[in-house]
Design an enzyme around this catalytic site. Structure first.
Site, short mmCIF file in Angstrom:
data_model
loop_
_atom_site.label_atom_id
_atom_site.label_comp_id
_atom_site.label_asym_id
_atom_site.label_seq_id
_atom_site.Cartn_x
_atom_site.Cartn_y
_atom_site.Cartn_z
N HIS A 128 0.83 -1.20 0.00
CA HIS A 128 0.00 0.00 0.00
C HIS A 128 0.87 1.25 0.00
O HIS A 128 2.02 1.24 0.44
CB HIS A 128 -0.94 0.01 1.20
CG HIS A 128 -0.22 0.11 2.52
ND1 HIS A 128 0.30 1.30 3.01
CD2 HIS A 128 0.08 -0.83 3.44
CE1 HIS A 128 0.89 1.09 4.16
NE2 HIS A 128 0.77 -0.21 4.45
N GLU A 142 -2.03 -7.85 8.30
CA GLU A 142 -1.08 -8.40 9.30
C GLU A 142 -0.66 -9.84 9.02
O GLU A 142 -0.22 -10.56 9.91
CB GLU A 142 -1.63 -8.26 10.72
CG GLU A 142 -1.80 -6.82 11.16
CD GLU A 142 -2.19 -6.67 12.61
OE1 GLU A 142 -2.77 -7.60 13.21
OE2 GLU A 142 -1.91 -5.58 13.15
#
Length: 172
Positions: A14, A87
């Site tokens: 990102h 995560e």
């Protein structure tokens, strides 16, 4: 599509996130991130890879990155927002990619570090040209992406089976 034809996974981190007083999952892109996401989208489009599937983390910053990047594509691939990417470790990302249907040849994974960078390192048993050296030198900054190619079914994806074919970072 034959499993003997090369497949490509693009591992897209990102773009630069802001730090407002919200949970990590809800962090939006910073102004620079919005600019870099669009530039990365143009660079991804320039690769000429026709993506069959995009797997995107559910975090705000990855969804915003994808929205800005895909706007630069000639054709929008099927997109799946997957909470397991947030995560995730490299092993968890491999397990997720192992679930990909074999009719998908080229997959774009939009996620987070350290999982994305770790996955690029783990999958690439080989590299083309100076791609590994550039990735090592530049790290894996926000909005960077790596292209890993491999031959076989998605279920056969495992450490070392791929070739690091390309790498781009907004700092280049």
């Amino acid at each position: 599509m034959s499993v003997a034809e090369p497949r490509r996974i693009v591992l897209f981190r990102h773009a630069k996130a802001d730090w407002p007083p919200v949970s990590d999952h809800e962090r939006p892109l910073a102004e620079r991130g919005r600019t870099d996401a669009a530039v990365a989208g143009r660079k991804l489009a320039d690769t000429g890879i026709a993506f069959d599937l995009a797997l995107c983390s559910t975090s705000v910053r990855t969804r915003e990155t994808w929205k800005l990047a895909v706007h630069e594509f000639p054709q929008r691939p099927k997109t799946v927002y997957e909470e397991r990417i947030y995560e995730a470790s490299p092993g968890e990302l491999i397990a997720l990619l192992n679930e990909t249907p074999d009719d998908a040849q080229n997959v774009l994974l939009i996620g987070h570090n350290p999982g994305i960078q770790g996955l690029a390192d783990i999958l690439a048993g080989e590299s083309e040209g100076d791609t590994r050296a550039r990735m090592s030198r530049l790290g894996y900054p926000a909005a960077a992406f790596a292209v890993v190619s491999f031959t076989g079914s998605w279920k056969s994806l495992e450490p070392g089976v791929g070739t690091l074919a390309d790498y781009w970072a907004p700092t280049e």
